[in-house]
Design an enzyme around this catalytic site. Sequence first.
Site, PDB file in Angstrom:
ATOM      1  CG  HIS A  10      24.980 -37.438  67.956  1.00 52.97           C
ATOM      2  ND1 HIS A  10      25.068 -37.371  66.581  1.00 52.97           N
ATOM      3  CD2 HIS A  10      25.906 -36.573  68.433  1.00 52.97           C
ATOM      4  CE1 HIS A  10      26.007 -36.500  66.243  1.00 52.97           C
ATOM      5  NE2 HIS A  10      26.529 -36.002  67.343  1.00 52.97           N
ATOM      6  CB  CYS A  65      21.031 -40.855  62.267  1.00 58.41           C
ATOM      7  SG  CYS A  65      22.172 -39.520  61.846  1.00 58.41           S
TER       8      CYS A  65
END
Length: 192
Positions: free
Chosen positions: A86, A147
Amino acid sequence: MTIKTTYTSEKAAEVPLEAVQPPDLADVLAFQRNQTFQASGQLIIPNVDIGLPVFSGVTNQEILVGAGTLFPERTPENHNVVLIGHHLGKESLLFGKLLKVAIGDSIFFEDASGFYQYIVSETKIIDQTDLRILDDHGTSEITLITCDKPTQTKQRFIVKGQLFKKPGQMTKQKIVHDKQEIIRKKKQNNRL
């Protein structure tokens, strides 16, 4: 929270990629700090102060504290090792600084089979549906995925590295010491 690292060749069950979702506030609030995690290795990128435990497989809870191995059956010697993590909007957390990795930087990865140094050969943003990045070409490489921003997005930032060498014990000791310094600095910065 406690993270114990056990260098074992035992692989976790595969988790479908679609089961991994960006955490929301409910996930963070539900996170139990008093649990113990069993890491299978470590990832260190000294130039951007990343030092994380690596887990064999991927669960939403584990990637709130480290990186997950997308294909735990692959070995560094002759496969594409794919790690995901993440990027939560604060650079000092998880893969927050991954977007600052540059071509030529070193990536150090350790698992049950050894301690490896990769050299970054490519960074790019791709669409989340472009799964070719996960392909195994039978060569020693590492792929790091996060991401492209800390919010819901359809883009992924990719770092590819090619195996450079298996560093000796002296280099390993220095890099692991660097990781401890990274962790100490992160803890200090997160308290401020």
